[in-house]
Design a protein around this motif. Structure first.
Motif, PDB file in Angstrom:
ATOM      1  N   LEU A   1      47.597  40.469   3.503  1.00  0.00           N
ATOM      2  CA  LEU A   1      48.009  39.068   3.531  1.00  0.00           C
ATOM      3  C   LEU A   1      49.218  38.823   2.632  1.00  0.00           C
ATOM      4  N   ALA A   2      49.241  39.449   1.462  1.00  0.00           N
ATOM      5  CA  ALA A   2      50.369  39.294   0.547  1.00  0.00           C
ATOM      6  C   ALA A   2      51.649  39.837   1.169  1.00  0.00           C
ATOM      7  N   ASP A   3      51.553  40.973   1.872  1.00  0.00           N
ATOM      8  CA  ASP A   3      52.728  41.560   2.520  1.00  0.00           C
ATOM      9  C   ASP A   3      53.203  40.688   3.684  1.00  0.00           C
ATOM     10  N   ILE A   4      52.261  40.130   4.433  1.00  0.00           N
ATOM     11  CA  ILE A   4      52.619  39.252   5.550  1.00  0.00           C
ATOM     12  C   ILE A   4      53.328  37.995   5.040  1.00  0.00           C
TER      13      ILE A   4
ATOM     14  N   ILE B   1      54.981  32.627  -4.768  1.00  0.00           N
ATOM     15  CA  ILE B   1      53.826  31.966  -4.178  1.00  0.00           C
ATOM     16  C   ILE B   1      52.598  32.851  -4.356  1.00  0.00           C
ATOM     17  N   SER B   2      51.442  32.242  -4.287  1.00  0.00           N
ATOM     18  CA  SER B   2      50.170  32.953  -4.299  1.00  0.00           C
ATOM     19  C   SER B   2      49.553  32.808  -2.907  1.00  0.00           C
ATOM     20  N   PRO B   3      49.703  33.824  -2.049  1.00  0.00           N
ATOM     21  CA  PRO B   3      49.271  33.678  -0.648  1.00  0.00           C
ATOM     22  C   PRO B   3      47.810  33.287  -0.491  1.00  0.00           C
ATOM     23  N   PHE B   4      46.922  33.964  -1.228  1.00  0.00           N
ATOM     24  CA  PHE B   4      45.500  33.663  -1.080  1.00  0.00           C
ATOM     25  C   PHE B   4      45.203  32.231  -1.513  1.00  0.00           C
ATOM     26  N   THR B   5      45.760  31.813  -2.642  1.00  0.00           N
ATOM     27  CA  THR B   5      45.526  30.458  -3.137  1.00  0.00           C
ATOM     28  C   THR B   5      46.053  29.425  -2.154  1.00  0.00           C
ATOM     29  N   GLU B   6      47.230  29.667  -1.597  1.00  0.00           N
ATOM     30  CA  GLU B   6      47.808  28.721  -0.630  1.00  0.00           C
ATOM     31  C   GLU B   6      46.913  28.568   0.591  1.00  0.00           C
ATOM     32  N   ILE B   7      46.412  29.686   1.089  1.00  0.00           N
ATOM     33  CA  ILE B   7      45.538  29.627   2.258  1.00  0.00           C
ATOM     34  C   ILE B   7      44.237  28.900   1.936  1.00  0.00           C
ATOM     35  N   MET B   8      43.682  29.157   0.762  1.00  0.00           N
ATOM     36  CA  MET B   8      42.424  28.518   0.413  1.00  0.00           C
ATOM     37  C   MET B   8      42.562  27.006   0.254  1.00  0.00           C
ATOM     38  N   TYR B   9      43.643  26.551  -0.346  1.00  0.00           N
ATOM     39  CA  TYR B   9      43.865  25.113  -0.463  1.00  0.00           C
ATOM     40  C   TYR B   9      43.989  24.482   0.925  1.00  0.00           C
ATOM     41  N   TYR B  10      44.727  25.128   1.799  1.00  0.00           N
ATOM     42  CA  TYR B  10      44.910  24.604   3.153  1.00  0.00           C
ATOM     43  C   TYR B  10      43.572  24.493   3.878  1.00  0.00           C
ATOM     44  N   ARG B  11      42.783  25.550   3.819  1.00  0.00           N
ATOM     45  CA  ARG B  11      41.538  25.579   4.563  1.00  0.00           C
ATOM     46  C   ARG B  11      40.476  24.705   3.909  1.00  0.00           C
ATOM     47  N   TYR B  12      40.509  24.581   2.602  1.00  0.00           N
ATOM     48  CA  TYR B  12      39.593  23.677   1.909  1.00  0.00           C
ATOM     49  C   TYR B  12      39.825  22.233   2.357  1.00  0.00           C
TER      50      TYR B  12
ATOM     51  N   ILE C   1      47.994  32.650  10.482  1.00  0.00           N
ATOM     52  CA  ILE C   1      46.742  33.087   9.857  1.00  0.00           C
ATOM     53  C   ILE C   1      46.133  31.946   9.049  1.00  0.00           C
ATOM     54  N   LYS C   2      46.965  31.265   8.313  1.00  0.00           N
ATOM     55  CA  LYS C   2      46.503  30.150   7.483  1.00  0.00           C
ATOM     56  C   LYS C   2      45.800  29.081   8.325  1.00  0.00           C
ATOM     57  N   LYS C   3      46.288  28.874   9.542  1.00  0.00           N
ATOM     58  CA  LYS C   3      45.769  27.808  10.400  1.00  0.00           C
ATOM     59  C   LYS C   3      44.707  28.283  11.386  1.00  0.00           C
ATOM     60  N   ALA C   4      44.325  29.555  11.329  1.00  0.00           N
ATOM     61  CA  ALA C   4      43.355  30.092  12.289  1.00  0.00           C
ATOM     62  C   ALA C   4      42.043  29.319  12.241  1.00  0.00           C
ATOM     63  N   GLU C   5      41.439  29.134  13.403  1.00  0.00           N
ATOM     64  CA  GLU C   5      40.162  28.423  13.456  1.00  0.00           C
ATOM     65  C   GLU C   5      39.080  29.192  12.683  1.00  0.00           C
ATOM     66  N   LEU C   6      39.022  30.501  12.899  1.00  0.00           N
ATOM     67  CA  LEU C   6      38.012  31.354  12.275  1.00  0.00           C
ATOM     68  C   LEU C   6      38.737  32.481  11.553  1.00  0.00           C
TER      69      LEU C   6
ATOM     70  N   ARG D   1      40.986  21.113   5.071  1.00  0.00           N
ATOM     71  CA  ARG D   1      40.689  20.884   6.482  1.00  0.00           C
ATOM     72  C   ARG D   1      39.297  21.352   6.886  1.00  0.00           C
ATOM     73  N   VAL D   2      38.519  21.815   5.922  1.00  0.00           N
ATOM     74  CA  VAL D   2      37.124  22.235   6.137  1.00  0.00           C
ATOM     75  C   VAL D   2      37.048  23.263   7.268  1.00  0.00           C
ATOM     76  N   LEU D   3      37.849  24.320   7.150  1.00  0.00           N
ATOM     77  CA  LEU D   3      37.910  25.348   8.189  1.00  0.00           C
ATOM     78  C   LEU D   3      36.951  26.508   7.877  1.00  0.00           C
ATOM     79  N   TRP D   4      36.416  27.094   8.935  1.00  0.00           N
ATOM     80  CA  TRP D   4      35.486  28.227   8.865  1.00  0.00           C
ATOM     81  C   TRP D   4      36.207  29.416   8.240  1.00  0.00           C
ATOM     82  N   THR D   5      35.705  29.882   7.093  1.00  0.00           N
ATOM     83  CA  THR D   5      36.379  30.947   6.347  1.00  0.00           C
ATOM     84  C   THR D   5      35.345  31.882   5.739  1.00  0.00           C
ATOM     85  N   LEU D   6      35.549  33.181   5.928  1.00  0.00           N
ATOM     86  CA  LEU D   6      34.657  34.185   5.342  1.00  0.00           C
ATOM     87  C   LEU D   6      35.486  35.076   4.424  1.00  0.00           C
ATOM     88  N   VAL D   7      34.997  35.275   3.208  1.00  0.00           N
ATOM     89  CA  VAL D   7      35.721  36.060   2.201  1.00  0.00           C
ATOM     90  C   VAL D   7      34.801  37.132   1.646  1.00  0.00           C
ATOM     91  N   THR D   8      35.337  38.357   1.485  1.00  0.00           N
ATOM     92  CA  THR D   8      34.607  39.401   0.764  1.00  0.00           C
ATOM     93  C   THR D   8      35.371  39.741  -0.511  1.00  0.00           C
TER      94      THR D   8
END
Length: 223
Positions: free
Chosen positions: A128-131, A167-178, A142-147, A180-187
């Protein structure tokens, strides 16, 4: 305002109706599996086994794996939080379960009708960081993906430079999805303390609100 209007008094809103309008507009519906719900635990188990076999490993049907699958199935079918966090030490089935969940959804929702087809986007945090650095349009999709599944959070660089900006890619994606209450799975292999140190209390607090959690405390299956 004439005398008749004065006698009627100020107009008042119907709060029950107003509340119903707000709830209808402001509460997003989180995706959950609504097919064969009674059989989801058994189907998820089969997907887990298939994922283990795909990697030419031996499936170990221990109590820990049974519990992880059961909890994940409950999250998939219930009125739970929009996110699921699989956390614990290395090699104990987090990524395998995440891929099994993705496979189950894609098999169940294969359809010739586009609005019923579901695709789970899966990406490692390192990728994700490279992308984010080299493929901004793909990063945005990816940030806007439904699942979305993000694997191995915590191994990626905390900050990357994009066109001279940090930028912090992971943080940016998490704020966006938080938001919009989007389905997100993290390991992740990070515990709570490590996560707060790396990403800060603001994101940590949002994680608490956004994610149900499954702890993986069993031994590594790679030994």
């Amino acid at each position: 305002m004439d005398e008749k209007d004065n006698k009627q008094g100020p107009q008042r809103v119907d709060l029950e109706r107003f509340r119903a309008v707000l709830q209808k507009r402001n509460i997003p519906t989180r995706f959950k599996v609504d097919k064969y719900t009674e059989d989801v635990p058994a189907m998820l188990r089969e997907c887990y086994i298939a994922e283990v076999m795909r990697r030419r490993m031996q499936f170990i049907d221990d109590e820990a794996t049974q519990n992880h699958i059961k909890k994940a199935a409950k999250w998939l079918t219930g009125n739970c939080k929009p996110g699921l966090l699989l956390f614990g030490t290395v090699g104990n089935g987090k990524s395998t379960l995440a891929r099994a969940i993705g496979r189950l959804i894609e098999v169940l929702y294969e359809s010739t009708y586009y609005d019923r087809r579901k695709t789970v986007r899966t990406v490692s945090a390192l990728e994700l960081a490279d992308i984010a650095k080299n493929q901004p349009e793909r990063f945005d999709s990816i940030k806007k993906a439904e699942l979305l599944v993000i694997d191995d959070v915590g191994v990626e660089p905390a900050v990357v430079k994009v066109w001279g900006n940090e930028i912090s890619p992971f943080t940016e994606i998490m704020y966006y999805r938080y938001d919009r209450v989007l389905w997100t799975l993290v390991t992740t292999n990070l515990d709570d303390e490590d996560f707060y140190k790396r990403y800060g209390p603001r994101l940590g607090d949002r994680f608490t609100e956004m994610f149900d959690r499954i702890a993986f405390e069993n031994y590594s299956y790679r030994k």
